[in-house]
Scaffold this motif. Structure first.
Motif, short mmCIF file in Angstrom:
data_model
loop_
_atom_site.label_atom_id
_atom_site.label_comp_id
_atom_site.label_asym_id
_atom_site.label_seq_id
_atom_site.Cartn_x
_atom_site.Cartn_y
_atom_site.Cartn_z
N GLY A 144 6.07 -1.06 11.54
CA GLY A 144 7.30 -1.05 12.32
C GLY A 144 7.26 -0.05 13.46
N ILE A 145 6.17 0.69 13.60
CA ILE A 145 6.13 1.72 14.65
C ILE A 145 6.01 1.11 16.04
CG2 ILE A 145 3.61 2.15 14.50
CD1 ILE A 145 4.29 5.16 14.95
N ASP A 146 5.27 0.01 16.19
CA ASP A 146 5.07 -0.57 17.53
C ASP A 146 6.39 -1.09 18.11
OD1 ASP A 146 2.45 -0.04 16.96
OD2 ASP A 146 1.70 -2.06 17.37
N VAL A 186 -6.03 -3.77 9.99
CA VAL A 186 -5.07 -3.38 8.93
C VAL A 186 -5.47 -4.07 7.61
CG1 VAL A 186 -2.66 -3.62 8.18
CG2 VAL A 186 -3.16 -2.84 10.50
N THR A 217 -4.83 -6.28 15.52
CA THR A 217 -4.44 -5.23 14.57
C THR A 217 -4.43 -5.75 13.13
OG1 THR A 217 -3.11 -4.23 16.29
CG2 THR A 217 -2.61 -3.56 14.06
N ILE A 253 -0.41 4.97 20.09
CA ILE A 253 -0.12 5.81 18.92
C ILE A 253 -0.86 7.12 19.17
CG2 ILE A 253 -0.32 6.03 16.42
CD1 ILE A 253 1.12 3.49 16.80
N VAL A 310 0.33 5.25 8.52
CA VAL A 310 1.77 4.97 8.65
C VAL A 310 2.16 3.71 7.89
CG1 VAL A 310 1.55 3.67 10.85
CG2 VAL A 310 3.66 4.91 10.36
N VAL A 311 1.21 2.77 7.73
CA VAL A 311 1.49 1.55 6.97
C VAL A 311 1.76 1.91 5.50
CG1 VAL A 311 0.46 -0.65 6.20
CG2 VAL A 311 0.07 0.16 8.55
N GLU A 343 -1.92 6.46 12.97
CA GLU A 343 -2.05 5.01 12.77
C GLU A 343 -2.73 4.72 11.44
OE1 GLU A 343 -3.89 7.12 14.88
OE2 GLU A 343 -3.97 5.70 16.55
N HIS A 344 -2.50 3.56 10.92
CA HIS A 344 -2.98 3.06 9.63
C HIS A 344 -2.31 3.78 8.45
CE1 HIS A 344 -5.75 -0.02 10.90
NE2 HIS A 344 -6.18 0.79 11.85
N LYS A 384 2.51 0.77 24.60
CA LYS A 384 2.59 2.01 23.82
C LYS A 384 1.19 2.47 23.42
CE LYS A 384 0.87 0.95 19.81
NZ LYS A 384 0.11 0.02 19.44
N GLY A 405 -4.21 3.19 17.82
CA GLY A 405 -3.76 1.86 17.41
C GLY A 405 -4.62 1.33 16.28
N GLY A 406 -4.84 0.04 16.29
CA GLY A 406 -5.55 -0.59 15.18
C GLY A 406 -7.01 -0.22 15.09
N THR A 451 1.65 -6.99 7.49
CA THR A 451 2.32 -5.79 6.99
C THR A 451 2.43 -4.70 8.04
OG1 THR A 451 0.18 -4.95 6.26
CG2 THR A 451 1.49 -6.11 4.62
N PRO A 452 3.04 -4.98 9.19
CA PRO A 452 3.17 -3.90 10.18
C PRO A 452 4.10 -2.81 9.66
CG PRO A 452 4.50 -5.77 10.86
CD PRO A 452 3.75 -6.20 9.62
C1 MEV Z 1 -0.88 -0.33 15.33
O1 MEV Z 1 -0.41 0.04 16.61
C2 MEV Z 1 -0.64 0.76 14.35
C3 MEV Z 1 -1.14 0.48 12.94
O2 MEV Z 1 -0.82 1.64 12.16
C4 MEV Z 1 -0.50 -0.74 12.33
C5 MEV Z 1 0.98 -0.55 12.03
O3 MEV Z 1 1.47 0.56 11.98
O4 MEV Z 1 1.64 -1.59 11.81
C6 MEV Z 1 -2.64 0.30 12.88
#
Ligand code: MEV
Length: 324
Positions: free
Chosen positions: A149-151, A200, A196, A16, A23-24, A20-21, A14, A280-281, A146-147
Motif C-alpha cells: 500500500g506504500i506506492d 515480491v 514488482t 522508496i 514493508v510488505v 521496500e519489501h 515515486k 522499489g521492487g 500483496t502490495p
Molecule cells: C514497491 O515499490 C515496494 C515493495 O515493497 C512492494 C510493496 O510495498 O508493495 C517492493
C-alpha cells in the motif's frame, strides 16, 4: 446525464527511500514523490454511449466491452461507484505517462491516482488523498497480489511518507516525514524491466522456506528505516548515506538486487555519493544515490556514462519534492 466538459489531473512517480519489501511484512518504510515524472488522465464528455479509454503513448484504444478486466476499466468502475455515478455514462478517458513502466517508479499507481482524480473532478467531486489511495490500492491488489500500500499512498499524498501497513485489515499508519534540510538524490534507471509482483513473489517463496531468517532480516530493514527517519529529521546527511548502504546490503541478502543495479550503485559510490541502494521492487528498475551540491553533477554524469537508461536529479523536502 450529459457533462459537457473536460477535466484533467495528474499524479507523480515515486521512489522508496528505504524499507521496500520488508514493508510488505509489516515493517516501516519511507517513500518520496518524484514530481518530474508524472502520469496524467483526461476525461471528456463523449457523444455516444459507453466509456472509451485511449492511451496515445501505446497507440491503444479500448471500450469496456473489449477489456472489462483491464485495471483501468476496473478502477474507473470502482471510482464511479464511490462517487455515486452510474457506469452508463459516455466518456472518453485519455491516459498518458512519462514514468517508465515496471521501472520501480510507481507508474501503475500514479496512472491510477491520476484517473481517480480526473474522474472525480469531471463529476464535480473532490476525493481526498486517503480516498484516492484506497481506490488505487484495491486496483493494485487485484493485479499485483500483496502490495503493502506504500506506492498508492505516496503518489496520492504527494509528500514524503512514513508508512506501516495495518495488520488484520486495520488501516495503515501514514505520517509525514520531517526532512531538514532538503536532501538531494540522483536516480538511475537500469533500463531492466522487472515487475514488482515478480520480485515480491520471489521474496515470499524464500520467506515461506525460512521464515525465521527472513523475519529477522525484515526487522533489520525496519530498524534501518527508523534510523533513517531520525537522521532526516536531524539533518545528519553522512549517517543517512551509511544507512542507505546498510539497506542495500540487506536487500542483496533477501535476493532482490541484480548485477545491473549493483553496477550503477558501485559507480555512484566510487564518484562520491554518500550512499546508494536499489529502490522499489528491485531485480532491475531503479537505484538511488545520496549526493551533496558538490557531488550531484559528477554522480549524474557517471551514471549516464555507466549506461543508465534514465538519470533524474530530485530534491526531497518536507512538503513537496522539488526539482532543480
Ligand atoms: C514497491 O515499490 C515496494 C515493495 O515493497 C512492494 C510493496 O510495498 O508493495 C517492493
Amino acid at each position: 446525464m450529459q457533462h459537457p466538459k473536460h477535466s484533467t489531473a495528474s499524479a507523480p512517480g515515486k521512489v522508496i527511500l528505504c524499507g521496500e519489501h520488508a514493508v510488505v511484512y509489516g515493517q516501516p518504510a519511507i517513500a518520496v514523490p518524484l514530481n518530474r515524472v508524472r502520469a496524467q488522465a483526461t476525461v471528456d464528455a463523449a457523444d455516444k454511449g459507453g466509456i472509451v479509454w485511449y492511451a496515445p503513448d501505446l497507440g491503444e484504444t479500448w471500450r469496456l466491452g473489449d477489456l472489462p478486466d483491464h485495471p483501468l476499466a476496473q478502477l474507473t468502475g470502482a471510482t464511479l461507484a464511490r462517487i455515486g455515478v452510474a457506469t452508463d455514462v459516455a466518456l472518453r478517458i485519455t491516459v498518458r505517462s512519462d514514468i517508465p513502466i515496471a521501472g520501480g517508479m510507481g507508474s501503475g499507481a500514479a496512472l491510477g491516482a491520476a484517473l481517480v482524480r480526473a474522474l472525480a473532478a469531471f463529476f464535480d467531486q473532490v476525493l481526498g488523498p486517503a480516498d484516492v489511495a484506497a481506490l488505487v490500492y484495491e486496483s493494485e491488489r487485484a493485479y499485483h497480489g500483496t502490495p503493502s500500500g506504500i506506492d498508492n499512498t505516496v503518489v496520492s499524498y504527494e509528500q514524503p511518507v512514513w508508512f506501516v501497513r495495518g495488520t488484520d485489515g486495520a488501516p495503515p499508519t501514514i505520517e509525514p516525514v520531517e526532512v531538514r534540510p532538503p536532501v538531494a538524490l540522483i536516480i538511475g534507471d537500469t533500463g531492466v524491466r522487472a515487475p514488482t509482483y515478480v520480485t515480491v513473489g520471489g521474496v515470499r517463496e524464500r520467506w515461506q522456506r525460512d521464515r525465521q531468517h527472513y523475519n529477522a532480516l525484515f526487522e533489520q530493514i525496519g530498524a534501518v528505516a527508523l534510523a533513517v527517519r531520525g537522521v532526516l529529521r536531524d539533518g545528519q546527511i553522512e549517517q543517512l548515506g551509511t544507512l542507505l548502504n546498510q539497506n542495500q546490503a540487506l536487500l542483496e541478502t533477501i535476493g532482490v538486487s541484480s548485477p545491473e543495479l549493483e553496477h550503477l550503485i558501485g559507480v555512484a559510490r566510487r564518484v562520491g555519493a554518500l550512499g546508494a541502494k536499489l529502490s522499489g521492487g528491485g531485480g532491475g528498475g531503479v537505484m538511488l544515490a545520496l549526493v551533496t551540491a558538490d557531488t550531484a553533477e559528477q554522480v549524474q554524469a557517471a551514471l549516464g556514462a555507466a549506461g543508465a537508461a534514465h538519470v533524474l536529479h530530485t530534491t526531497v523536502s518536507m512538503h513537496t519534492n522539488e526539482h532543480p
